[in-house]
Design an enzyme around this catalytic site. Structure first.
Site, PDB file in Angstrom:
ATOM      1  N   CYS A  81      -3.681  30.961  43.191  1.00 40.80           N
ATOM      2  CA  CYS A  81      -3.159  31.137  41.791  1.00 40.80           C
ATOM      3  C   CYS A  81      -2.825  32.205  41.164  1.00 40.80           C
ATOM      4  O   CYS A  81      -2.135  32.245  40.174  1.00 40.80           O
ATOM      5  CB  CYS A  81      -3.669  29.806  40.731  1.00 40.80           C
ATOM      6  N   ASP A  94      -4.966  33.426  39.512  1.00 35.64           N
ATOM      7  CA  ASP A  94      -6.384  33.420  38.167  1.00 35.64           C
ATOM      8  C   ASP A  94      -7.151  32.301  38.453  1.00 35.64           C
ATOM      9  O   ASP A  94      -7.055  31.400  38.946  1.00 35.64           O
ATOM     10  CB  ASP A  94      -5.856  33.501  37.026  1.00 35.64           C
ATOM     11  N   CYS A 118      -3.288  31.616  30.452  1.00 35.87           N
ATOM     12  CA  CYS A 118      -4.554  32.063  30.545  1.00 35.87           C
ATOM     13  C   CYS A 118      -5.570  31.681  29.559  1.00 35.87           C
ATOM     14  O   CYS A 118      -6.961  31.212  29.745  1.00 35.87           O
ATOM     15  CB  CYS A 118      -4.765  33.866  30.328  1.00 35.87           C
TER      16      CYS A 118
END
Lengths: 277, 393
Positions: free
Chosen positions: A35, A37, A104
């Site tokens: 992915c 991250d 994030c």
């Protein structure tokens, strides 16, 4: 180049609480190498208080900064307090994130939940659900939650927050369906005033005039300006700024950030305000 | 910006050479006439434009009137491909590769999807080293193929495709051949007398000329339909007043490139090799992307496994080092670059790919500065990475 806040840069360059706690009381692992991250969060919990938090993150600057921020935010909090932290809180702590990077902060929140669930010995419901985005392994439950929590309005926003739909793009139709269904449900549940109602042009003009008279015009007059409604064509509201507003360099900002926002709130959320001379 | 910038992102854009800038300077405030004018004041500009055309022509070994000045590489690409499709309306097939620049890739994909699948698109695959399979290409050439568009050199890896051979194969089938050569021109020798391409695109700002000027080469006798319709400029092949100063700058840049070609392929290549060998030796789990030999002399693309490209770039930026990455996070998309994916670079490596692209302005001192700092950056980021930890368990 991304426009990161100084706080994002600072947490990226000097990340706090890097590492892994041995014999942690709670461990949360989210994301994957594929992915782009991933985050492993470990917690030390004494008497329901998070006494230490450590992270390891693979990802870009905002992923590392979000992880660092999260550990700072939860240390010293009780588990119950920490549980209430949302991804928006993480982004706010950093002074904001570029919209394409909101996922994030979502990753931070998910790792925290996973670690707390692990501490309590329960299984997260999110892991169940049906995988909608196969590229990034995002389930419908995660998507619905993001739509509700961050009031997402488009497939693009869903992608910014959860990454779903950002790979091959095959699931985008399904995301659209989930988006509509989720909003439809919340509308009937809280019986919010129907914003997507169909109005005749006359009704629309009337409502716009009312909003202008009641709130917008008085506000502009305070600064020596004024506004006139010129025309309404479908969703396009054509107005003319007068007085001090007419020659003000910031008039476009006033139009978009203030007038359009107000009209969307009060009349119809699809309206687009444009200036006609 | 830091005074000391170490610029190793020359495949993105280049410094305008001081000689190029000097050549352009008079054509803004003093010699500003329109080259199309009848008066002598404009006429002298027209002559300078002709000189520039001649300089570009000699770098490519073509006739000056086979060149059309455009606004950029993208315009040249669009003009060539759309021209071929319009010239042969009965032909419904396009051949390209999976690693083209978006200027070609997105246009070809759009011609397929947005025209209700009026066009068939063959996208040639590449192997792990970024090389094409010429048997696959041979099989793809069909009676109704309107155009083949294959880049001369890849912008991310620097891999050079056998364009001479591929153009000759297309010619045997009577198929038009276009090459996007923006990365190749000025870095490797190109002789269009030997390579039978029909169209070639180049871009000024990749070879030390300014941004906003490009060239489309159209071989004499090739069917051609203009893209920008307007006045009689460029002999009716591209409407719009020429970007005079930039065209003159491009002419000078091509002359310089011709002279510097040897240095590019010896000194610059040696610097690139020094950087590459140094990094691969100093950093474990570092992988070279792209064929080691069939490659531009200035480009090195290396993957640092278990770390993410954007994070590396931001750390390099603190030292004033400019490079680029094929990682997802740098582009705003969520997937690593289409080039890395087409090559089958594993995800562990694609996210951490860094491209260094050098120029004649780089020095050994700069290479050594990177060799001094990058290994530390990578190991610090790996300390943060959960995968690195698992790797070492």
């Amino acid at each position: 180049m991304w426009e990161y806040t100084d706080k994002v840069k600072e947490h990226f360059l000097n990340p706090r609480n890097v590492g892994t706690i041995e014999n942690a009381d709670g461990t949360g692992e989210v994301g994957s190498l594929a992915c782009g991250d991933a985050l492993t969060l470990t917690l030390k919990i004494d008497d329901e208080v998070i006494t230490d938090a450590r992270f390891k993150t693979f990802g870009c600057a905002s992923a590392i900064a979000s992880s660092s921020a999260l550990t700072e935010m939860i240390k010293g909090k009780t588990v119950a307090e920490a549980e209430k932290i949302t991804n928006e809180d993480i982004a706010d702590f950093l002074g904001g994130l570029p919209k394409e990077k909101m996922h994030c902060s979502v990753m931070g929140r998910e790792a925290l939940e996973a670690a707390i669930a692990n501490y309590r010995g329960v299984v997260l419901p999110m892991a169940e659900g049906e995988v909608v985005c196969e590229c990034f392994g995002v389930t419908d439950l995660e998507i619905i939650r993001a739509i509700k929590e961050s009031n997402l309005r488009s497939v693009e926003e869903i992608t910014n927050f959860t990454k779903a739909g950002g790979g091959c793009g095959k699931c985008q139709d399904r995301l659209e369906e989930i988006l509509r269904a989720t909003h439809a449900k919340s509308l009937t549940q809280i019986k919010a005033p129907e914003k997507t109602r169909r109005l005749t042009n006359i009704q629309k003009i009337k409502l716009i005039e009312d909003a202008l008279e009641r709130e917008i015009r008085p506000a502009l007059r305070k600064d020596g300006g004024d506004i006139e409604l010129v025309d309404v064509d479908g969703d396009f509201v054509i107005v003319s700024l007068r007085g001090a507003c007419g020659s003000c360099k910031k008039s476009q900002t006033t139009l978009k950030e203030y007038v359009e926002k107000k009209l969307r709130e009060q009349v119809l959320d699809t309206l687009i305000v444009e200036e006609g001379k | 910006m830091a005074a000391e910038v170490i610029y190793m992102d020359n495949n993105a854009t280049t410094r305008v050479a001081p000689e190029v800038f000097e050549e352009m300077r008079p054509y803004f405030c003093d010699l500003y006439g329109n080259p199309s004018s009848m008066h002598a004041f404009g006429g002298q500009v027209g002559r300078k434009l002709a000189e520039a055309r001649g300089r570009v022509a000699s770098l490519l070994n073509v006739e000056p009137d086979e060149l059309v000045f455009t606004s950029c590489g993208t315009e040249s690409d669009s003009t060539a491909i759309l021209s071929a499709l319009e010239a042969f309306p009965e032909k419904r097939h396009i051949i390209t590769t999976r690693v083209e620049h978006p200027a070609v890739k997105n246009l070809c994909e759009r011609m397929q999807s947005r025209t209700g699948h009026k066009y068939r698109l063959t996208r040639l695959s590449v192997d792990r080293q970024g090389m094409l399979d010429l048997d696959e290409y041979e099989k793809a050439l069909a009676d109704d193929t309107a155009i083949v568009s294959v880049m001369w050199a890849n912008n991310e890896t620097g891999v050079v495709f056998p364009v001479e051979k591929m153009a000759a194969m297309a010619k045997e089938h009577g198929i038009l051949f276009h090459t996007d050569a923006v990365q190749a021109v000025g870095k490797i020798a190109i002789d269009l007398e030997k390579a039978p391409v029909d169209f070639l695109s180049l871009s000024g700002h990749k070879l030390h000329a300014p941004k906003g000027v490009g060239v489309l080469y159209v071989r004499k006798g090739t069917p051609y339909v203009p893209f920008l319709i307007g006045g009689h400029q460029e002999r009716g092949r591209r409407g719009g007043t020429e970007n005079v100063a930039s065209v003159i700058g491009l002419g000078k840049a091509c002359e310089l490139a011709g002279r510097m070609m040897a240095e590019e392929n010896t000194r610059v290549k040696a610097l690139r090799d020094r950087l590459e060998a140094g990094l691969l030796a100093a950093i474990p789990h570092a992988i070279l992307n792209g064929h080691p030999d069939h490659r531009l002399p200035n480009t090195s693309n290396i993957s640092f496994e278990y770390v993410e490209g954007e994070a590396i770039l931001l750390h390099l930026d603190r030292y004033g080092i400019c490079a680029s990455s094929g990682s997802a996070c740098t582009s705003g998309s969520l997937e690593p670059s289409h080039v890395m994916r087409a090559m089958g670079v594993p995800f562990t490596a694609a996210h951490g790919s860094i491209r260094f692209s050098l120029s004649i302005y780089n020095t050994e001192k700069e290479v050594d500065f990177i060799l001094e700092h990058l290994p530390g950056i990578i190991s610090n980021l790996r300390e943060l990475s959960p995968f690195w930890q698992n790797m070492n368990k």
